[in-house]
Scaffold this motif. Structure first.
Motif, PDB file in Angstrom:
ATOM      1  N   ASP A 518      14.568  27.701   3.754  1.00  0.00           N
ATOM      2  CA  ASP A 518      15.005  28.409   4.957  1.00  0.00           C
ATOM      3  C   ASP A 518      14.851  29.927   4.832  1.00  0.00           C
ATOM      4  O   ASP A 518      15.084  30.652   5.792  1.00  0.00           O
ATOM      5  CB  ASP A 518      16.493  28.109   5.247  1.00  0.00           C
ATOM      6  CG  ASP A 518      16.701  26.680   5.742  1.00  0.00           C
ATOM      7  OD1 ASP A 518      15.734  26.087   6.255  1.00  0.00           O
ATOM      8  OD2 ASP A 518      17.830  26.187   5.613  1.00  0.00           O
ATOM      9  N   VAL A 548      16.429  31.345  12.128  1.00  0.00           N
ATOM     10  CA  VAL A 548      15.203  30.834  11.500  1.00  0.00           C
ATOM     11  C   VAL A 548      14.125  31.905  11.537  1.00  0.00           C
ATOM     12  O   VAL A 548      14.195  32.849  12.334  1.00  0.00           O
ATOM     13  CB  VAL A 548      14.670  29.558  12.208  1.00  0.00           C
ATOM     14  CG1 VAL A 548      15.679  28.430  12.128  1.00  0.00           C
ATOM     15  CG2 VAL A 548      14.280  29.838  13.659  1.00  0.00           C
ATOM     16  N   ALA A 550      10.331  32.626  12.512  1.00  0.00           N
ATOM     17  CA  ALA A 550       9.221  32.072  13.291  1.00  0.00           C
ATOM     18  C   ALA A 550       7.992  32.939  13.049  1.00  0.00           C
ATOM     19  O   ALA A 550       8.113  34.157  12.888  1.00  0.00           O
ATOM     20  CB  ALA A 550       9.572  32.066  14.776  1.00  0.00           C
ATOM     21  N   GLN A 557       6.791  36.792   9.515  1.00  0.00           N
ATOM     22  CA  GLN A 557       7.798  35.984  10.192  1.00  0.00           C
ATOM     23  C   GLN A 557       8.743  36.923  10.918  1.00  0.00           C
ATOM     24  O   GLN A 557       8.961  38.054  10.473  1.00  0.00           O
ATOM     25  CB  GLN A 557       8.598  35.142   9.192  1.00  0.00           C
ATOM     26  CG  GLN A 557       7.893  33.854   8.788  1.00  0.00           C
ATOM     27  CD  GLN A 557       8.805  32.948   7.987  1.00  0.00           C
ATOM     28  OE1 GLN A 557       9.525  33.394   7.106  1.00  0.00           O
ATOM     29  NE2 GLN A 557       8.779  31.667   8.287  1.00  0.00           N
ATOM     30  N   ARG A 615      15.363  23.368  10.199  1.00  0.00           N
ATOM     31  CA  ARG A 615      13.944  23.010  10.333  1.00  0.00           C
ATOM     32  C   ARG A 615      13.628  22.592  11.778  1.00  0.00           C
ATOM     33  O   ARG A 615      12.528  22.826  12.263  1.00  0.00           O
ATOM     34  CB  ARG A 615      13.512  21.954   9.311  1.00  0.00           C
ATOM     35  CG  ARG A 615      14.166  20.608   9.438  1.00  0.00           C
ATOM     36  CD  ARG A 615      13.650  19.633   8.384  1.00  0.00           C
ATOM     37  NE  ARG A 615      14.457  18.426   8.328  1.00  0.00           N
ATOM     38  CZ  ARG A 615      14.328  17.396   9.163  1.00  0.00           C
ATOM     39  NH1 ARG A 615      13.425  17.428  10.101  1.00  0.00           N
ATOM     40  NH2 ARG A 615      15.112  16.345   9.046  1.00  0.00           N
ATOM     41  N   ARG A 618      13.350  25.715  13.820  1.00  0.00           N
ATOM     42  CA  ARG A 618      12.065  26.353  13.532  1.00  0.00           C
ATOM     43  C   ARG A 618      10.962  25.669  14.343  1.00  0.00           C
ATOM     44  O   ARG A 618      10.086  26.321  14.891  1.00  0.00           O
ATOM     45  CB  ARG A 618      11.781  26.226  12.025  1.00  0.00           C
ATOM     46  CG  ARG A 618      10.986  27.370  11.464  1.00  0.00           C
ATOM     47  CD  ARG A 618      11.243  27.580   9.978  1.00  0.00           C
ATOM     48  NE  ARG A 618      11.277  26.337   9.216  1.00  0.00           N
ATOM     49  CZ  ARG A 618      12.199  26.063   8.293  1.00  0.00           C
ATOM     50  NH1 ARG A 618      13.154  26.928   8.019  1.00  0.00           N
ATOM     51  NH2 ARG A 618      12.168  24.915   7.648  1.00  0.00           N
ATOM     52  N   GLU A 622       8.818  27.737  17.027  1.00  0.00           N
ATOM     53  CA  GLU A 622       7.361  27.839  16.871  1.00  0.00           C
ATOM     54  C   GLU A 622       6.628  26.876  17.786  1.00  0.00           C
ATOM     55  O   GLU A 622       5.431  26.629  17.623  1.00  0.00           O
ATOM     56  CB  GLU A 622       6.978  27.601  15.399  1.00  0.00           C
ATOM     57  CG  GLU A 622       7.555  28.683  14.505  1.00  0.00           C
ATOM     58  CD  GLU A 622       7.071  28.607  13.071  1.00  0.00           C
ATOM     59  OE1 GLU A 622       6.673  27.513  12.633  1.00  0.00           O
ATOM     60  OE2 GLU A 622       7.088  29.669  12.410  1.00  0.00           O
TER      61      GLU A 622
END
Ligand code: ATP
Ligand code: MG
Length: 649
Positions: A518, A548, A550, A557, A615, A618, A622
């Motif tokens: 993470d 998160v 991305a 990120q 997750r 994320r 994304e």
């Protein structure tokens, strides 16, 4: 993580010393650290001596074939005898083992003598069904007394149990039954959740239609709802009630399998973790005694976890019973029939030690301070937390609103794999810091290392590892020794790698920073989701946050945050609020940690054990299709979130 070590952004300076009275009478003092360090094996042997063995061990630890450990080699003991019979034999048969509270308000009291009778009958019933030592039994039950009774009956006869969360789907149950090749499934018609019966049996029917290993399904009647009667079904009240109350427990080898338990699936496909008998019980019992300072004569202990999670195995069933504790066990949800239900239970049973998860604490913060204020919580003396890093603000809220600033809070780091607590303050010894799990427990050699496996200096961050075997460590992944080696022992030579990131502060105390998977890489800096989340939760209008990384064309990120406002907070919509939160994070951690995007959401995706599934967020951030959602509490949460995020539509 990238090449650099984890950035260390959060500064937290609050300290809480142990209450003088607790320190003076504490079960374990600071001397335990030095004693354990001088000779770890002798230390653990002394803790194993707190149990009753039918045959003494020859060797404390056999580490000749790493990473496959054997503890207390040659020794034999019966876990159920240690958890039940020996207390009755010592004249404590009338002592309450469980105050059980059903969600609809019904209750049952089980003494140790009651438990001995019930476990013996259940053990005889399993034998009648042809379950033998070495077999596996799947257990899919609500939080009712028959659940620990079933587990102890398995342990008594030497059959390994595999408890599966009552909330899991037929497919999740089927996969776990198959993986363990279980011969018997123990279930119930259903249990009570959120004010109504929640059926379990139909899910079992669907699962066992495709599991050839299952010979029988043993069904407890709890809700009284209609169930389909299959050829293999047997009612608990028909079979168990007519059994003899006598069953003589035999000693099992210290390394005999006790149970298989699948991890919660936060990071991917669940793993079937195998725990064995002697070392597991030793560490579960000792940590429960030391970390909660349990005084079995006077304490009333309550762990609010579900037994389907490892916390329930070690700290509702095995640890407390091995110590002869009086526990509370509660069937339902914290908001049924009202949001003060937990505090009402604490008031009713005069609970002295309470153990829960950060997710529950943040939910109570969201509901508002006035709710716990309406109950008498003055019986409490020690509070515990487990499951995720606890945000400093949530810690302080817990300490203040539940513990009235009098109870130490122990933040306990451990995993399904570790079997029992590994890093935690000791309530009579440690000056605790909000958000820090502090130090490895006596007898545990844990460290924070860089990507080459070298210890990071104080003030640095990196990977949390364990450098020496410990008694309650997993022995393997069920049926897959290679996956055990690959998953835990191949990242760093000779060290167990837990998958978590951590930092050491300037005093050398440990702070957990979430999964390394993470960790976000923003403009060349490794930033932990935990620190950004804790900064967001320290804003007075935020109850919960998930963060998160991305993909971002500029920074590699970028940080995307999902926040849930506190109950009653005004002005929590729109760009102004997002800007206010971005500014708040920049001030707490520095501009590098400023989220690119902030979404106000009604809920976050969580596992049944209450962990945020980053997750999946994320995937949303994304714009990908979602990964494995089988261990999610409520998959409709993902639709609510996708609706809020324009990019994901
Ligand atoms: P999977 O391995 O399938 O993803 P999981 O790791 O969520 O599942 P568990 O074994 O229940 O399943 O959880 C252990 C993890 O929980 C630890 O690795 C850590 O990330 C987190 N954790 C538990 N207690 C603490 C704590 N006190 N502080 C910080 N993190 C904690
Ligand atoms: Mg894990």
């Amino acid at each position: 993580m990238g090449q650099e070590t984890l950035s260390n952004l959060l500064r937290e300076t609050r300290r809480f010393a142990p209450p003088a009275d607790l320190a003076e009478h504490a079960n374990v003092t600071a001397a335990a650290y030095a004693e354990a360090e001088a000779n770890p094996e002798a230390f653990w042997a002394a803790q194993a001596d707190r149990l009753a063995w039918t045959k003494p061990w020859d060797t404390v630890l056999d580490w000749s074939n790493p990473p496959f450990a054997k503890w207390f080699v040659g020794g034999e003991l019966n876990v159920a005898y240690n958890c039940v019979d020996r207390h009755v034999e010592a004249g404590r048969g009338d002592k309450v083992a469980y105050h059980w509270e059903g969600e609809p308000g019904d209750s049952r009291t089980l003494t140790y003598a009651d438990l001995q009778r019930e476990v013996s009958k259940a053990a005889n019933a399993l034998l009648e069904l042809g379950v033998a030592k070495g077999d596996r039994v799947a257990i899919y039950m609500p939080m009712i007394p028959e659940l620990p009774i079933a587990m102890l009956a398995c342990a008594r006869i030497g059959a390994a149990h595999s408890v599966v969360f009552g909330g899991f789907s037929a497919e999740a149950l089927r996969a776990r039954i198959d993986d363990a090749q279980a011969k018997l499934v123990i279930t119930a018609d259903g249990g009570y959740r959120r004010g109504k019966p929640s059926a379990l049996k139909p899910t079992v029917d669907e699962a066992v239609a495709q599991t050839p290993s299952v010979e029988n399904v043993l069904v407890v009647r709890r809700t009284g709802e209609d169930v389909a009667a299959g050829d293999r079904d047997v009612w608990w009240h028909d079979l168990v009630d007519r059994q003899s109350e006598q069953h003589v427990p035999e000693g099992h080898d210290a390394e005999h399998p006790l149970y298989i338990l699948y991890t919660s699936g936060t990071t991917g496909k669940p793993k079937g973790i195998l725990h064995t008998t002697g070392g597991y019980l030793t560490q579960a019992a000792w940590t429960h005694h030391a970390v909660f300072d349990l005084k079995p004569e006077t304490d009333v202990y309550w762990c609010s976890a579900d037994i389907g999670w490892v916390t329930g195995h070690s700290y509702i069933v095995y640890g407390p019973l091995a110590n002869g504790a009086t526990s509370v066990m509660y069937e339902g949800t914290p908001d049924t029939p009202h949001r003060g239900r937990w505090w009402e239970v604490i008031e009713k049973y005069k609970v002295t030690i309470f153990y829960t998860a950060p997710t529950a604490i943040r939910t109570c913060m969201k509901w508002g301070d006035d709710i716990p204020a309406g109950f008498d919580l003055s019986s409490l003396r020690v509070l515990g937390s487990v499951g995720e890093p606890i945000n400093p603000e949530a810690y302080v809220w817990y300490r203040h609103h539940i513990g009235k600033d009098l109870c130490p809070v122990v933040d306990t780091w451990w995993q399904t794999e570790t079997g029992a607590m590994m890093i935690s303050p000791l309530p009579g010894v440690t000056d605790a810091k909000p958000g820090a799990a502090m130090r490895p427990l006596p007898g545990i050699d844990a460290d924070v290392v860089d990507e080459h496996g070298n210890p990071v200096p104080d003030g640095g961050g990196g990977y949390l590892v364990v450098k020496r075997p410990w008694p309650s460590m997993l022995r393997t992944i069920w049926g897959d020794d290679q996956r055990y080696i690959d998953t835990y022992w191949s990242r760093f030579d000779g060290m167990y790698f837990a998958g978590d990131g951590a930092k050491k502060d300037d005093d050398g105390d440990f702070w957990l920073l979430g999964r390394v998977d993470d960790v976000m890489l923003v403009s060349g800096h490794n930033i932990s989701t935990t620190e950004v989340e804790s900064a967001l939760v320290s804003h007075p209008k935020v109850a919960e946050a998930a963060v998160v990384g991305a993909t971002d064309p500029v920074t590699g990120q970028a940080i995307v945050a999902f926040v849930i406002p506190r109950g009653g907070a005004a002005g929590v919509e729109g760009e102004d609020f997002a800007a206010e939160l971005r500014g708040h994070v920049a001030k707490a951690l520095g501009p590098i940690a400023k989220p690119r995007q902030i979404m106000v959401v009604p809920e976050l995706p969580k596992t049944r054990s209450g962990k945020i599934m980053r997750r999946l967020l994320r995937d949303v951030a994304e714009n990908r299709s979602l990964g494995d959602v089988t261990t999610l509490t409520d998959s409709s949460v993902m639709d609510l979130i996708a609706d809020k995020l324009p990019a994901a539509k």
